[in-house]
Design a protein around this motif. Structure first.
Motif, PDB file in Angstrom:
ATOM      1  N   UNK A   1       0.827  -1.197   0.000  1.00 15.82           N
ATOM      2  CA  UNK A   1       0.000   0.000   0.000  1.00 15.82           C
ATOM      3  C   UNK A   1       0.862   1.248   0.000  1.00 15.82           C
ATOM      4  N   UNK A   2       1.892   1.240  -0.812  1.00 19.13           N
ATOM      5  CA  UNK A   2       2.832   2.357  -0.812  1.00 19.13           C
ATOM      6  C   UNK A   2       2.146   3.671  -1.171  1.00 19.13           C
ATOM      7  N   UNK A   3       1.072   3.578  -1.945  1.00 20.00           N
ATOM      8  CA  UNK A   3       0.413   4.801  -2.413  1.00 20.00           C
ATOM      9  C   UNK A   3      -0.189   5.605  -1.265  1.00 20.00           C
ATOM     10  N   UNK A   4      -0.750   4.912  -0.303  1.00 19.32           N
ATOM     11  CA  UNK A   4      -1.576   5.664   0.643  1.00 19.32           C
ATOM     12  C   UNK A   4      -1.243   5.405   2.097  1.00 19.32           C
ATOM     13  N   UNK A   5      -0.241   4.564   2.356  1.00 18.68           N
ATOM     14  CA  UNK A   5      -0.024   4.190   3.752  1.00 18.68           C
ATOM     15  C   UNK A   5       0.370   5.396   4.602  1.00 18.68           C
ATOM     16  N   UNK A   6       1.152   6.306   4.001  1.00 15.12           N
ATOM     17  CA  UNK A   6       1.558   7.487   4.780  1.00 15.12           C
ATOM     18  C   UNK A   6       0.369   8.373   5.088  1.00 15.12           C
ATOM     19  N   UNK A   7      -0.508   8.520   4.104  1.00 18.19           N
ATOM     20  CA  UNK A   7      -1.705   9.345   4.320  1.00 18.19           C
ATOM     21  C   UNK A   7      -2.555   8.727   5.422  1.00 18.19           C
ATOM     22  N   UNK A   8      -2.653   7.390   5.426  1.00 18.72           N
ATOM     23  CA  UNK A   8      -3.452   6.718   6.438  1.00 18.72           C
ATOM     24  C   UNK A   8      -2.865   6.964   7.833  1.00 18.72           C
ATOM     25  N   UNK A   9      -1.533   6.837   7.918  1.00 16.96           N
ATOM     26  CA  UNK A   9      -0.882   7.053   9.218  1.00 16.96           C
ATOM     27  C   UNK A   9      -1.065   8.502   9.665  1.00 16.96           C
ATOM     28  N   UNK A  10      -0.867   9.422   8.722  1.00 15.07           N
ATOM     29  CA  UNK A  10      -1.032  10.834   9.067  1.00 15.07           C
ATOM     30  C   UNK A  10      -2.448  11.127   9.548  1.00 15.07           C
ATOM     31  N   UNK A  11      -3.431  10.481   8.881  1.00 15.64           N
ATOM     32  CA  UNK A  11      -4.825  10.700   9.256  1.00 15.64           C
ATOM     33  C   UNK A  11      -5.054  10.237  10.689  1.00 15.64           C
ATOM     34  N   UNK A  12      -4.407   9.141  11.084  1.00 11.74           N
ATOM     35  CA  UNK A  12      -4.570   8.651  12.450  1.00 11.74           C
ATOM     36  C   UNK A  12      -4.057   9.684  13.449  1.00 11.74           C
TER      37      UNK A  12
ATOM     38  N   UNK B   1      -8.681   1.161   3.149  1.00 15.37           N
ATOM     39  CA  UNK B   1      -9.411   1.938   2.146  1.00 15.37           C
ATOM     40  C   UNK B   1     -10.458   2.833   2.804  1.00 15.37           C
ATOM     41  N   UNK B   2     -10.301   3.053   4.089  1.00 19.70           N
ATOM     42  CA  UNK B   2     -11.279   3.866   4.801  1.00 19.70           C
ATOM     43  C   UNK B   2     -10.615   5.053   5.464  1.00 19.70           C
ATOM     44  N   UNK B   3     -11.377   6.090   5.668  1.00 20.09           N
ATOM     45  CA  UNK B   3     -10.884   7.294   6.317  1.00 20.09           C
ATOM     46  C   UNK B   3     -11.842   7.621   7.449  1.00 20.09           C
ATOM     47  N   UNK B   4     -11.259   7.923   8.613  1.00 18.73           N
ATOM     48  CA  UNK B   4     -12.098   8.242   9.764  1.00 18.73           C
ATOM     49  C   UNK B   4     -12.131   9.749   9.944  1.00 18.73           C
ATOM     50  N   UNK B   5     -13.287  10.273  10.268  1.00 16.56           N
ATOM     51  CA  UNK B   5     -13.383  11.708  10.511  1.00 16.56           C
ATOM     52  C   UNK B   5     -12.623  12.052  11.787  1.00 16.56           C
ATOM     53  N   UNK B   6     -12.138  13.285  11.852  1.00 15.51           N
ATOM     54  CA  UNK B   6     -11.264  13.672  12.959  1.00 15.51           C
ATOM     55  C   UNK B   6     -11.920  13.396  14.316  1.00 15.51           C
ATOM     56  N   UNK B   7     -13.217  13.580  14.412  1.00 16.91           N
ATOM     57  CA  UNK B   7     -13.878  13.387  15.702  1.00 16.91           C
ATOM     58  C   UNK B   7     -14.359  11.945  15.901  1.00 16.91           C
ATOM     59  N   UNK B   8     -14.058  11.086  14.911  1.00 19.26           N
ATOM     60  CA  UNK B   8     -14.571   9.718  14.972  1.00 19.26           C
ATOM     61  C   UNK B   8     -13.992   8.926  16.130  1.00 19.26           C
ATOM     62  N   UNK B   9     -12.728   9.137  16.410  1.00 17.23           N
ATOM     63  CA  UNK B   9     -12.050   8.328  17.409  1.00 17.23           C
ATOM     64  C   UNK B   9     -12.634   8.582  18.801  1.00 17.23           C
ATOM     65  N   UNK B  10     -12.845   9.849  19.119  1.00 15.95           N
ATOM     66  CA  UNK B  10     -13.418  10.105  20.450  1.00 15.95           C
ATOM     67  C   UNK B  10     -14.871   9.623  20.522  1.00 15.95           C
ATOM     68  N   UNK B  11     -15.549   9.704  19.380  1.00 16.60           N
ATOM     69  CA  UNK B  11     -16.953   9.287  19.386  1.00 16.60           C
ATOM     70  C   UNK B  11     -17.080   7.786  19.632  1.00 16.60           C
ATOM     71  N   UNK B  12     -16.171   7.015  19.063  1.00 12.46           N
ATOM     72  CA  UNK B  12     -16.311   5.562  19.172  1.00 12.46           C
ATOM     73  C   UNK B  12     -15.974   5.079  20.591  1.00 12.46           C
TER      74      UNK B  12
END
Lengths: 330, 496
Positions: free
Chosen positions: B143-154, B224-235
């Motif tokens: 997943x070289x294309x998007x792994x960094x974006x995924x980590x950054x999103x976390x 292949x999923x993106x979580x909204x910034x407030x998703x983590x606290x909500x869950x």
């Protein structure tokens, strides 16, 4: 972005009427759909019964004082649009026309009677128990469209009617036929009586090149005694499920006149034991009202079609005159 | 007059696409440019905000029109329900004549009606500031294309940094994924990086991540999923209740505007989550916590981990359907609920072929897991159990009933219109529900979903049974290295 939102919203709105199109096609193009539409219509806002025009009413009520000889028996099948019936317009009459005819009968002073009253009159010849201008309104087949639409019209015109029901189809509950539950409801209204139209012999049976009524056609190689047993069983099943009717109507009006020798006699004997009356639909051009002395198992009915109220009253008048002549002759 | 058609059900929500094709709308960068140091990764959340118009940025006109749409659909839906109600006499007498098949229709109608009736009762647990330590576990394979974006999103998530751990597991990728992960570690020194020398499969990667993580709660986000910034606290809100072992967030389709297939899936996702999971959640009995965005209590995970990791089916190691299997393992002794506020966006297949491959995989995992779920779901609330048993039974019967209704009944009764209209009315109700609940102009894609469902997906049950032996993922290699594969650990550069 907003542009796309607007476009999507408009498409979403447009899709609402578009999504109704299949429903619309169902209602207008299929029999099932038309009947479903009728259900909804009568459940939500039943249409009011059309009235006669001033002229029609005047002509109809002018007949109020004419004397009536015998009992006229009318025959209807379905009410609605003609496409609900493969047989074409012979078996269906529009609701407006039916309402006009009932209004005219009411205005002309006709009062609807029951089969039992007619049977009594034919047996003893006394018209004392009958209204001054009696009429028997019958429907064949137990069609749902007829009962649903005729009922409020009968209510508004103070008339009542007799429904000949094919018992098995009422049990099956196809959209096209009134179900047993619905029939019970109509009987409770006091405007309807339910009579026998066979259990499951209202079908055409192929005999060589001809198509004959299943009731009056023994199977190939069937003995008359077996034929008798078979139709007796069918009629008794209908009697049982319809709650003991006293009258019978021949499917397709066929009482066995073209059947092999002996069939008509067997049929006659089977019916004689079970019914006070049996109706056919013979001799439309020479039709007349029923009078004492007529064969109680072959009472002729007038098949009413798309006639104006005045034309219907004229036909009744002719039938009554013929009956008067027949009585004089006798 | 009910049909099999209008059931929205969630299959095993496991998915992983070929990530080279996943970002269809994003142009591929030329080879030469790729060799250069990458620019700052695109923040996937920006992409989300652009992709998901939530009536906020719409013009007044659009707002008024959507309101109008909602109102008209409400009246339309009510009229339709009334019309169906009028047909009840006919349906009842049809039932008496043909109890087996019309019994099925009545049951399906009952099932749908109870699901749709229960769903509005569901209320998401409000966020009361409960912030346990959380570990986001990201399994990655090529997943070289998007792994960094995924980590950054976390790391961009709105969550106390000292309570958040990110664990990324490279499942023996053969491309630049590991290098990308290490470069992300330069930006986020607390990142825990693990690597299998050879590919061992998603389950093994997740299990390794769970074992080596340290948070009270393990959070899973599909690649292949993106979580909204407030998703983590909500869950996290639901975990305040100690009985709850797992929580699944809401997933919507990220690329819903791409084509009709993705729009259709958006309607389907909404119903699958809001209606199916929403109603299951009332009883704490969500049977599938989709991999898109889910969270579990780590001690609970550790207790079921050996069983889940080594799950075998028909003599082979179970590969797909890891999310549904994990939910079932947890659900047996704990509550699993749905949290509508925890929102994520996932990439849906954009071609029919991909869609069908995915659906077949879900179907197979549903087949396998329904064998497990029937063994313990009766211990839950009776209504939840009854609905689950029905949902297990229906797909088996649906093809038979469909054939019976369309062929046999047509020959016997003359016309299939009554049945077809019943199916159409149910499809309309399904779509109108979306229009009313979501005030969305995409509502009518629900009709196409039901059409696809009846035309293809219904029949897939039997096809899935026939091909159960084939455990290929469809997008991943199915032959995995064994447990002895060494694990390389790149520890955090700083301890958090």
């Amino acid at each position: 972005m907003t542009n796309r939102g607007l476009r999507e919203t408009i498409v979403g709105l447009v899709m609402i009427p578009l999504s109704v199109v299949p429903i619309w096609l169902y209602v207008t193009k299929t029999d099932d759909g038309y009947l479903m539409y009728l259900r909804a219509r009568y459940a939500l806002a039943p249409p009011s019964t059309p009235r006669l025009s001033h002229e029609q009413y005047r002509l109809a009520s002018a007949a109020r004082h004419q004397r009536e000889v015998g009992v006229a028996v009318l025959l209807y099948h379905g009410i609605g649009r003609t496409s609900t019936d493969g047989g074409g317009s012979r078996f269906v009459i529009s609701r407006t026309r039916f309402a006009e005819q009932m209004r005219a009968l009411d205005a002309a002073g006709y009062r609807a009677i029951t089969c039992r009253m007619l049977a009594g009159y034919l047996r003893n010849g006394r018209s004392r128990n009958l209204p001054r201008k009696p009429i028997l309104i019958t429907f064949d087949d137990g069609r749902f469209d007829a009962m649903l639409q005729a009922d409020p019209i009968l209510r508004d015109t103070h008339l009542r009617a007799t429904m000949f029901v094919i018992a098995k189809r009422a049990q099956d509950g196809a959209l096209y036929y009134a179900t047993s539950d619905e029939l019970r409801g109509y009987v409770r209204s006091g405007r309807w009586e339910i009579e026998n139209h066979t259990y499951d012999l209202h079908s055409a049976q192929q005999v060589g090149r001809f198509s004959r009524s299943a009731l009056a056609t023994p199977h190939a190689g069937e003995t008359l005694s077996h034929y008798r047993w078979r139709i007796s069983r069918d009629l008794d099943r209908a009697q049982h499920s319809l709650g003991g009717p006293i009258a019978f109507a021949y499917p397709f009006g066929d009482w066995g006149e073209e059947a092999p020798a002996g069939v008509a006699q067997v049929l006659h004997r089977v019916l004689r034991k079970r019914f006070l009356l049996a109706f056919d639909q013979d001799g439309q051009s020479s039709w007349r009202s029923a009078i004492p002395g007529d064969d109680r198992l072959r009472i002729h009915r007038l098949e009413v079609s798309d006639w104006t109220p005045v034309a219907l009253l004229a036909r009744l008048r002719v039938g009554s005159r013929r009956s008067a002549a027949a009585l004089r002759h006798a | 007059m009910g049909t099999a058609s209008t059931r929205a059900r969630s299959r095993g929500h496991s998915r992983q696409f070929d990530l080279a094709t996943r970002i269809g709308s994003r142009p591929q960068r030329p080879e030469r440019e790729r060799a250069l140091p990458r620019p700052a990764p695109i923040d996937p959340l920006e992409e989300v905000e652009a992709a998901v118009p939530e009536h906020l940025e719409d013009s007044l006109l659009v707002c008024i029109l959507s309101r109008l749409l909602q109102l008209v659909c409400l009246i339309y839906g009510a009229a339709l329900v009334y019309w169906i109600w009028l047909a009840k006499d006919v349906t009842v007498s049809l039932f008496l004549r043909d109890p087996l098949f019309y019994g099925y229709s009545l049951l399906v109608t009952l099932y749908c009606a109870s699901r749709f009736a229960l769903a509005p009762i569901y209320r998401p647990t409000p966020d009361r500031g409960f912030r346990p330590t959380a570990s986001i576990v990201i399994p990655a394979f090529n997943e070289q294309e998007c792994i960094e974006a995924t980590i950054d999103a976390c790391y961009a998530a709105d969550y106390p940094a000292d309570r958040l751990q990110v664990v990324v597991v490279d499942d023996g990728s053969t491309d630049q994924t590991w290098q990308r992960i290490l470069s992300a570690r330069m930006r986020h020194p607390a990142l825990l990086c693990l690597r299998f020398e050879r590919n061992r499969g998603k389950r093994a990667a997740m299990a390794e991540g769970i074992r080596r993580s340290s948070g009270e709660i393990c959070v899973f986000v599909d690649s292949d999923s993106v979580v909204r910034a407030d998703g983590l606290q909500a869950i996290m809100a639901d975990f305040e209740d100690g009985r709850i072992g797992g929580v699944v967030g809401q997933a919507d389709v990220l690329n819903k505007s791409e084509n009709w297939l993705t729009r259709m899936q958006q309607v389907r996702y909404y119903v699958a989550f809001r209606v199916i999971k929403g109603s299951e959640s009332l009883f704490g009995a969500v049977t599938c916590a989709s991999g898109c965005f889910s969270a579990y209590r780590r001690p609970v995970l550790l207790s079921v981990l050996p069983r889940w990791e080594t799950q075998r089916f028909l003599g082979r190691k179970a590969t797909y359907g890891d999310d549904r299997a994990l939910t079932n393992a947890v659900l047996r002794d704990h509550r699993v609920v749905y949290q509508a506020r925890a929102r994520s966006y996932t990439l849906a297949p954009t071609t029919m072929r991909q869609f069908l491959v995915q659906q077949l995989r879900w179907k197979k995992s549903w087949l396998r897991e329904s064998l497990h779920v029937v063994r313990f779901i009766w211990r839950k609330h009776p209504l939840a159990a009854a609905l689950t048993y029905m949902s297990v039974l229906f797909p088996w019967l649906a093809p038979i009933v469909l054939v019976h209704s369309l062929c046999w009944r047509t020959l016997a009764a003359g016309s299939p219109w009554f049945y077809l209209m019943g199916a159409y009315a149910m499809a309309l109700l399904y779509s109108l529900y979306y229009a009313i609940a979501r005030r969305s102009p995409l509502w009518w894609h629900g009709l196409s979903f039901v059409a696809v469902y009846m035309a293809i997906l219904v029949w897939q049950t039997y096809y899935a049974v026939a091909t159960l032996g084939n455990t290929a993922w469809g997008t991943r290699a199915s032959v995995h290295a064994d447990d002895t594969t060494p694990v390389i650990v790149a520890p955090p550069l700083v301890s958090s």
